[in-house]
Design a protein around this motif. Structure first.
Motif, PDB file in Angstrom:
ATOM      1  N   ALA A  70       0.845  -1.193   0.000  1.00  0.00           N
ATOM      2  CA  ALA A  70       0.000   0.000   0.000  1.00  0.00           C
ATOM      3  C   ALA A  70       0.884   1.248   0.000  1.00  0.00           C
ATOM      4  N   ASP A  71       0.570   2.177  -0.877  1.00  0.00           N
ATOM      5  CA  ASP A  71       1.316   3.438  -0.986  1.00  0.00           C
ATOM      6  C   ASP A  71       0.398   4.563  -0.544  1.00  0.00           C
ATOM      7  N   LEU A  72       0.811   5.305   0.471  1.00  0.00           N
ATOM      8  CA  LEU A  72      -0.034   6.347   1.060  1.00  0.00           C
ATOM      9  C   LEU A  72       0.305   7.716   0.479  1.00  0.00           C
ATOM     10  N   PHE A  78       4.745   8.043  -6.922  1.00  0.00           N
ATOM     11  CA  PHE A  78       6.059   7.672  -6.406  1.00  0.00           C
ATOM     12  C   PHE A  78       6.001   7.462  -4.902  1.00  0.00           C
ATOM     13  N   PRO A  79       6.353   6.259  -4.435  1.00  0.00           N
ATOM     14  CA  PRO A  79       6.912   5.167  -5.232  1.00  0.00           C
ATOM     15  C   PRO A  79       5.904   4.139  -5.749  1.00  0.00           C
ATOM     16  N   GLY A  80       4.635   4.203  -5.339  1.00  0.00           N
ATOM     17  CA  GLY A  80       3.699   3.105  -5.547  1.00  0.00           C
ATOM     18  C   GLY A  80       3.529   2.625  -6.974  1.00  0.00           C
ATOM     19  N   ALA A  81       3.303   3.531  -7.915  1.00  0.00           N
ATOM     20  CA  ALA A  81       3.068   3.108  -9.303  1.00  0.00           C
ATOM     21  C   ALA A  81       4.330   2.518  -9.922  1.00  0.00           C
ATOM     22  N   THR A  95      -0.419  -7.511  -4.861  1.00  0.00           N
ATOM     23  CA  THR A  95      -1.409  -6.483  -5.167  1.00  0.00           C
ATOM     24  C   THR A  95      -0.899  -5.147  -4.634  1.00  0.00           C
ATOM     25  N   VAL A  96      -0.997  -4.122  -5.460  1.00  0.00           N
ATOM     26  CA  VAL A  96      -0.509  -2.791  -5.090  1.00  0.00           C
ATOM     27  C   VAL A  96      -1.688  -1.823  -5.060  1.00  0.00           C
ATOM     28  N   THR A  97      -1.842  -1.126  -3.938  1.00  0.00           N
ATOM     29  CA  THR A  97      -2.920  -0.158  -3.768  1.00  0.00           C
ATOM     30  C   THR A  97      -2.330   1.214  -3.516  1.00  0.00           C
TER      31      THR A  97
END
Length: 208
Positions: A70-72, A78-81, A95-97
């Motif tokens: 999970a990217d808050l 950045f950085p999640g995507a 899974t990436v949220t």
């Protein structure tokens, strides 16, 4: 001048297909940044280091058996995507949220997912409003001071999860201040892309 894409590919050992996806991402970022304040315009010329490599370095610090990331406060992703693009083949079960409350930025992030054909979820809500995610890894960059940020992290992290939080020159003082409210383990890892920055690898978070 050396090709920053080739440098990135060598540094992180990624495929040509992954580089092509990141090139699409870079093109979208330049286009959308003209109308939405996604990143400082001055960083666009060095985005392969300033944003892509800065994001990618977190992957080596994450547990290999992770299932949920999970990217808050994802902003421009950045950085999640970037993590989602890099792990699509190496961690197909991950899974990436991405959580981003700004509707326009969330729309940009969905465009990145669509145009790069990368599977990640975008939640256009505030971190404190999203149902608990129980994530194995939580990331955040430039979202809030650590004492505040740990409140968001503690809501969404799994019991044995790891937080990878990118911080600037104030990292040490933020850790000291957060320690007055929170109990946690913390390892400070120097950033590969910024000599003044660090990645805080944090776990076992609870109120002090």
């Amino acid at each position: 001048m050396s090709d920053p894409r080739a440098g990135f590919a060598d540094q992180f050992n990624v495929s040509r297909e992954t580089i092509e996806k990141l090139e699409i991402y870079a093109s979208l970022l330049r286009k959308w940044n003209k109308t939405i304040n996604l990143v400082s315009p001055g960083t666009l010329d060095t985005l392969w280091v300033r944003h892509f490599a800065d994001s990618a370095q977190l992957l080596s610090l994450a547990p290999q058996n992770m299932k949920k990331w999970a990217d808050l406060g994802s902003g421009a992703g950045f950085p999640g995507a970037v993590i989602a693009v890099l792990t699509e083949s190496s961690h197909p079960d991950l899974t990436v949220t991405l959580i981003e409350s700004d509707q326009r930025k969330a729309t940009f992030l969905r465009a990145v997912a669509r145009e790069t054909q990368t599977s990640f979820t975008v939640l256009a809500e505030r971190c404190e409003s999203v149902a608990r995610l129980e994530a194995d890894v939580i990331s955040a960059r430039a979202l809030a001071p650590l004492d505040v940020l740990l409140g968001y992290v503690s809501r969404h992290i799994a019991r044995t999860g790891t937080a990878l939080l990118s911080k600037g020159a104030s990292a040490a003082s933020e850790v000291e201040l957060a320690g007055k409210t929170w109990s946690f383990t913390c390892e400070s890892i120097p950033s590969m892309t910024d000599t003044d920055a660090a990645i805080l690898k944090i776990g076992e978070i609870k109120l002090a």
